[in-house]
Design an enzyme around this catalytic site. Structure first.
Site, short mmCIF file in Angstrom:
data_model
loop_
_atom_site.label_atom_id
_atom_site.label_comp_id
_atom_site.label_asym_id
_atom_site.label_seq_id
_atom_site.Cartn_x
_atom_site.Cartn_y
_atom_site.Cartn_z
N TYR A 23 71.76 33.31 53.35
CA TYR A 23 71.70 33.01 51.73
C TYR A 23 72.87 33.69 51.17
O TYR A 23 73.25 34.76 51.82
CB TYR A 23 70.37 33.22 51.25
CG TYR A 23 69.31 32.54 51.35
CD1 TYR A 23 68.58 32.46 52.99
CD2 TYR A 23 68.72 31.70 50.64
CE1 TYR A 23 67.29 31.89 53.31
CE2 TYR A 23 67.61 30.81 51.14
CZ TYR A 23 67.18 31.01 52.32
OH TYR A 23 66.03 30.11 52.60
N GLU A 24 73.40 33.17 50.28
CA GLU A 24 74.72 33.74 49.49
C GLU A 24 74.37 35.13 48.82
O GLU A 24 75.19 35.77 48.70
CB GLU A 24 75.14 32.94 48.47
CG GLU A 24 74.49 32.55 47.45
CD GLU A 24 74.96 31.53 46.46
OE1 GLU A 24 75.76 30.71 46.88
OE2 GLU A 24 74.59 31.14 45.33
N SER A 25 73.25 35.49 48.65
CA SER A 25 72.73 36.91 48.37
C SER A 25 72.93 37.88 49.54
O SER A 25 72.83 39.19 49.09
CB SER A 25 71.49 36.76 48.14
OG SER A 25 70.50 36.40 48.97
N GLY A 26 73.43 37.54 50.47
CA GLY A 26 73.86 38.53 51.73
C GLY A 26 72.77 38.75 52.61
O GLY A 26 73.18 39.65 53.42
#
Lengths: 274, 275, 275, 274
Positions: free
Chosen positions: A49-52
């Site tokens: 996910y782009e949240s890392g």
């Protein structure tokens, strides 16, 4: 059990995720589909996910891209900067799962504005991670509800490149990855034709007719010669999906009931995987 | 020599009208309390910087703090539109705002370039996207070794960065964990840094290689328990998803929004989730 | 599907004559055992990459593995020269080697650029230094926003990166901590990654935001306790400073060096510090 | 107590480190001087080593740049990549402490080769972090033993820029920081003259004559009009330095005696500050 159109869309998208593939997942239906795949035929799919959060295995669906559940079940949690540089741009993502407000005949995506950019009729949320996911994942899958205002002849604004003007225009613009390989809607699946790169319907969901698709599409949509019918969702697929959704609602309603800030003293314990 | 401060003092001393102010936190650890203090102190003409201008920027824009917005995704996550942002962009209410719009990847590159003291950063980006044509802050260069075309974006060096973290020690060293987003990058990119924290502890006892900001890079640390609500602070409290859902209704109507802000923010009441 | 392997198998399968091979570890966690295995398997014509080619590269160069060296500081830390490296550069023994010399900062930029999939990286570097004039891999570009002159270096994308870490789990996920150097960067920069580890555990139980390499980015994990000796592994054993001191004497003379290598490395004996 | 020339050099270098300053430290005498400063007049000096340890407070001197003691006593340990980008290039370092094999009349440093680059007489270790420390720290201090082969008219190779050809040539080369403010040797201190930027002797250590300096310097060295004598090391300075060295030898000889690999199971405990 009979699946709703939205359930069929999610299940068809999930099926496209190969086992052990590395998938960059957007929130909403992409996230639901990717986790359904993980819980059924692709237990070793790696979800980013782009949240890392890298290699997450949430037991319930996240409501936001930066949900704590994603962090707690991840193999590793890196900065948002790193996830875009080392992981996405670094070429480690095989499949990007994207949604959008509009997709056009050549699979270009718009999530920026309806109307004119300077004085828009509708200001949409914007690009987020999509332009680079569309450019850097080895292939992308697009999930969108089928509707004439969403599947349009030409998007008002290209937020994320599909095949641009068709043909080899994607390659000519310097994009080196494969681009969108499927658009999955609640009515059908469209795929780019090999030379023109125009999206054509390759698969109709159970009970859906050509006419229904044609009427819901903003261009003169064509149908593949070897048009097939989507396999009816299995009981396992459907029950897994419904159980996932049930657990998600349950978990998040419990959260809401217990919102008082509380203090825990050991951060290490908190964030370790269960 | 401690950098500990009250939040009102920190905002009064370090945030000025016309400043470029970044508030970061990727869904997690969003500095809501600090944003509310900026609203209460009626700061004006700010350039507001944030990858995901969600409810906190909706509130600040709606209350007239913003002149300009630098961002990559402006929505109410999992819910839909930001009505105050849209009202500003579509109908110039409460006044027009300028927009400098990029992608997530480009924003992170601008932050890391600034943190690294560079005037710009490079990425493989914006190829085939209409964004570059609408933003003079997106340019292209050629790799001097391969000739490949690469996007370049200018460093973003805010006057002030504001973040929320779980803990600080009494000396003002800060430790955050979980989804750390771009907080370290923006803190090191900015000229000044304000950090609100859930807790002040005697010893951070942070694990090796944890995300720690030493006291000497932090301008002010403010003890603000609950300062990230209605977003969440990993290890402290959960996200108040019902608030985000309720915000859609609160923010849709101008007067309704202003009434709610007066009652819940301007009067200094802590936000309690009952939108 | 596990990536667990023996070290000889991993080197045999993944390191080939003529390859570009990076061994990283900044004083801490230097992959000595892997270097020795490369020497034993008589790999030839390697491009050896390492910021600080210390004793391990001295041994590999002296044993004839290297065709080319990419580096930024080649010395015996705290002791002095690397005699085998000097003998190769100054007197072409055992054969000439090419040199691609940069600075630490530039090496890290080359690694991070490769990890990030970029053809090059930029830094404020080499201004006024003679290094740029002697290395065609250092070029300059102008910032498209400010016009400032910036150094550019090409990405370094080794065929194989080899690092040593404290622990892996049975699935092959790797966790290192303490001075982590550039190991994560080089691992993600390379086409293949071999990791030797002190210990295999059931559960890494790594703290949040720790330096972890997921199994799917690691080509082979080899259980090699003591694999970093005579350097150290934080939490496992200390640096053998006396070995580094003794190396100066061992390596000064060609025959002395070869005798030592035969006795301590070629015969497969683990290095035990008694130089 | 009477200090040796080397002790005087270390103590004079330590004195130049201001309280609470942020210092990028090389191994060897720079490290010794910086830690002596921290243990005497500058307890809040922030020491950064290129191994990524930020705010270290070692109780004994590290023998290498990546010593475990540095990691265990640091406020935070970051990647080597980050220490050069966010911390040094980011402009956070006030003082860079450098050694070298040669320094010249305009404070340029050579740590690359003696003789010709292509076929060197002596191949030195190379640049390491020095070119960027010299370019990016707000000022640099240089520590070097005084010797005609080390203090030379012109270095064989400029590894790290001082004032280049003197005058404003440093600024014209695009360097924006202050450059070397002092060269501290075991005989004296040299500082750049304000306009020419030529190093001139500003301070003689106790018992050292102009002639001794002139003979040990590879160019016609000049002396400042207001030449002063170095204050004799105090008992506190000297005893602190000697105790630090004694503890260092003791600690590292214990290490050597106990080299058997041992297993500890909790990495978190291992690396937490004591």
């Amino acid at each position: 059990m009979v699946a709703t159109p939205s359930e069929v869309m999610t299940i068809v998208a999930a099926r496209m995720l190969r086992e052990a593939t590395v998938c960059f997942v957007g929130i909403g239906i992409p996230s639901k589909a990717a986790n359904l795949a993980r819980l059924t035929h692709a237990p070793n799919a790696v979800l980013i996910y782009e949240s890392g959060t890298i290699g997450t295995r949430p037991s319930v669906l996240p409501l936001s891209i930066g949900d704590g559940e994603l962090a707690m079940t991840a193999d590793t949690v890196v900065s948002t900067s790193e996830v875009f540089s080392y992981w996405l741009q670094g070429g480690r993502v095989e499949v990007g799962f994207l949604g959008a407000a509009q997709v056009d005949r050549y699979a270009n995506l718009n999530s920026t504005v309806i109307g004119n950019y300077k004085s828009p009729k509708v200001r949409l949320p914007g690009a987020g991670g999509a332009p680079e996911i569309a450019a850097q994942a080895k292939e992308t899958l697009i999930i969108i509800n089928h509707d004439r205002r969403k599947l349009v002849e030409k998007v008002d604004f290209i937020t994320s490149a599909g095949y641009l003007d068709g043909g080899d225009s994607r390659e000519r613009a310097g994009l080196k990855t494969g681009g969108p390989t499927a658009v999955i809607t609640d009515l059908c699946v469209l795929r780019p034709e090999s030379l023109t790169r125009e999206l054509v319907v390759t698969q109709l969901h159970p009970g859906i007719t050509r006419q229904m698709v044609a009427e819901a599409t903003g261009w003169e949509v064509r149908f593949a010669e070897d048009l097939i019918e989507t396999e009816v969702p299995s009981d396992v697929e459907l029950s897994t999906l419904r159980e996932l959704e049930r657990q998600t609602i349950l978990a998040h309603s419990n959260e809401a009931a217990d919102r008082t800030p509380f203090i825990r003293t050991d951060p290490t314990e908190e964030v370790a995987r269960p | 020599m401690s950098n500990l401060s009250s939040l009102p003092d920190a905002i009064r001393s370090h945030v000025h009208d016309g400043d470029c102010v970044a508030l970061e936190g990727f869904t997690h650890l969003i500095p809501f309390a600090a944003g509310h203090e900026i609203i209460r102190q009626e700061k004006r003409a700010l350039t507001l910087v944030r990858m995901t201008p969600d409810v906190i920027f909706d509130q600040m824009i709606g209350m007239g703090c913003a002149k300009r917005l630098v961002f990559s995704w402006g929505g109410n996550p999992g819910v839909g539109s930001l009505h105050r942002l849209r009202d500003a962009v579509e109908k110039n209410f409460p006044h027009p705002i300028e927009i400098d719009e990029r992608s997530h990847a480009a924003m992170t590159v601008s932050y890391t370039a600034a943190a690294a003291g560079l005037p710009c950063g490079i990425l493989r980006g914006f190829l085939g996207s209409d964004l570059a044509a609408h933003n003079p802050n997106i340019k292209f260069i050629d790799c001097p070794f391969t000739g490949e075309r690469l996007a370049a974006v200018p460093a973003i060096r805010p006057d002030v960065a504001i973040i929320h973290a779980q803990r600080a020690d009494r000396a003002g060293n800060v430790h955050l964990w979980g989804i750390v987003g771009v907080q370290k990058e923006i803190a090191l990119a900015a000229k000044k840094v304000i950090v609100t924290v859930e807790q002040i502890v005697d010893d951070l006892n942070a694990p090796s290689n944890a995300c720690v900001l030493p006291a000497w890079v932090v301008t002010a640390v403010c003890h603000v328990p609950g300062g990230a609500a209605p977003s969440y602070a990993h290890g402290y409290y959960d996200r108040d998803n019902s608030f985000y859902l309720a915000w859609d209704e609160v923010s849709r109507d101008r007067q309704n929004f202003q009434r709610w802000m007066r009652a819940n923010v301007m009067d200094g009441m802590p936000i309690n989730g009952d939108a």
